[in-house]
Design an enzyme around this catalytic site. Sequence first.
Site, PDB file in Angstrom:
ATOM      1  N   ASP A 289      -0.387  -0.584  -4.572  1.00 45.39           N
ATOM      2  CA  ASP A 289      -1.740  -0.057  -4.644  1.00 45.39           C
ATOM      3  C   ASP A 289      -1.744   1.355  -4.062  1.00 45.39           C
ATOM      4  OD1 ASP A 289      -4.410   0.468  -4.718  1.00 45.39           O
ATOM      5  OD2 ASP A 289      -5.046  -1.280  -3.553  1.00 45.39           O
TER       6      ASP A 289
ATOM      7  N   LYS B 109       0.844  -1.192   0.000  1.00 46.83           N
ATOM      8  CA  LYS B 109       0.000   0.000   0.000  1.00 46.83           C
ATOM      9  C   LYS B 109       0.884   1.249   0.000  1.00 46.83           C
ATOM     10  CE  LYS B 109      -4.221  -1.760   0.278  1.00 46.83           C
ATOM     11  NZ  LYS B 109      -5.247  -1.469  -0.737  1.00 46.83           N
TER      12      LYS B 109
ATOM     13  N   GLU C 272      -1.852  -0.398  -8.839  1.00 40.79           N
ATOM     14  CA  GLU C 272      -3.299  -0.391  -8.734  1.00 40.79           C
ATOM     15  C   GLU C 272      -3.802   1.027  -8.457  1.00 40.79           C
ATOM     16  OE1 GLU C 272      -6.337  -2.971  -5.986  1.00 40.79           O
ATOM     17  OE2 GLU C 272      -4.381  -3.819  -6.386  1.00 40.79           O
TER      18      GLU C 272
ATOM     19  N   LYS D 169     -14.175  -6.907  -7.866  1.00 43.78           N
ATOM     20  CA  LYS D 169     -14.536  -7.185  -6.466  1.00 43.78           C
ATOM     21  C   LYS D 169     -16.040  -7.319  -6.396  1.00 43.78           C
ATOM     22  CE  LYS D 169     -10.650  -4.749  -4.329  1.00 43.78           C
ATOM     23  NZ  LYS D 169     -10.209  -3.433  -3.841  1.00 43.78           N
TER      24      LYS D 169
ATOM     25  N   ASP E  60      -8.981  -0.253 -10.174  1.00 42.02           N
ATOM     26  CA  ASP E  60      -9.754  -0.857  -9.076  1.00 42.02           C
ATOM     27  C   ASP E  60     -10.973   0.008  -8.750  1.00 42.02           C
ATOM     28  OD1 ASP E  60     -10.738  -2.180  -6.906  1.00 42.02           O
ATOM     29  OD2 ASP E  60      -9.019  -1.845  -5.598  1.00 42.02           O
TER      30      ASP E  60
HETATM   31 MG    MG Z   1      -7.088  -1.661  -4.578  1.00 36.26          MG
END
Ligand code: MG
Length: 370
Positions: A193, A165, A221, A270, A246
């Site tokens: 991400d 992250k 991402e 997702k 995303d």
């Molecule tokens: Mg993501």
Amino acid sequence: MGKMKNIKIRLGKVSVPLRVPFKTALRSVTGIEDVIVEIHTDTGAIGYGEAPPTGVITGDTTLSVIGAFKDHIEKVLIGRDVDDFEDLMLALNSCLRKNTSAKAAADMALWDLYGQLYRIPVYKLLGGSRNHITTDITISVNDPEEMALDSTDAVRRGYDCLKIKVGREPEKDIDRLKAIREAVGYDVKLRIDANQGWKPKEAVRILNRMEEGGLDIELVEQPVSAHDFEGLKYVTDHVGIPVLADESVFSPADALTILQMRAADLLNIKLMKCGGIYNALKIASAAEVYGVECMIGCMLESKLSVNAAVHLACAKQIITKVDLDGPVLCLTDPIIGGAVFNEKDITVSDDPGLGIKGITGIRYMDETGR
Ligand code: MG
């Protein structure tokens, strides 16, 4: 034709502490507190679903999920036969706008029941290309040293792909990646991400520096704001590192727009963004047409809803990347049945439907959320 009628929906809550706090550019969380949905039928079969209230991403909250069920979803599902599956899916998707996490919970409970009705695991119902997948694990945003330690710890636990992250402080993000790459070596895949943390030009500058620095980033991402499709395309056109959309991809229509614009190199599916397996299949099909590979991801979810994503991933070969680390980030597992999560190795269950047998410690709720 089988007979199985939906007679009642029960809503509950489940709380699961995380092993370590989960920190991204958008939030910091220490535990999962998700809404659980049970669709009871006249045969005694129960379909299970889960909705994580991820307000900062999906806009869904605990009370909005409850309201979606009480005021809309319940009305179109109760008294209906599970065998009228396509009708139920159309009714679920048209009974209210947005509320994708509530819809995903209802969708997976219906797939669970449909599989139970015909005694087939859902991944087989969808085509069943494999029964085993391998997930990455998320490394939360912290100081470079702490992230390097978390990364070596993850590699020791067997992970060979880390999702890092980033996206809060661009300069420090490069230091973070350097520290992690130094700590884990080059046999471990690093994907990053940014969770919408950068502006388009800033993203291009940072990503190109990462590439020139030999940090060997597998993909990035969501570098820019969810709504900024042009900015996303700008980044995709100006960096060598593959860009994965995303937060920009909720609906199948979003996916089509991004595919047509060639705004990203990869799509992240997702269930909580698209409203469940029914819509996820449309995104996967559109991506197949464009030859764009997909990742399957999850929110902070327990094994119940991640298990539904496992079934989808095991069915579709266009899903080549797996980011289903929700269950392994949890300290405990209250879900009985479903896929087996052994660190990076996930094996789908061959039980009918989604294979969920029950939940320990579920707290049933009334419409006030209590
Ligand atoms: Mg993501």
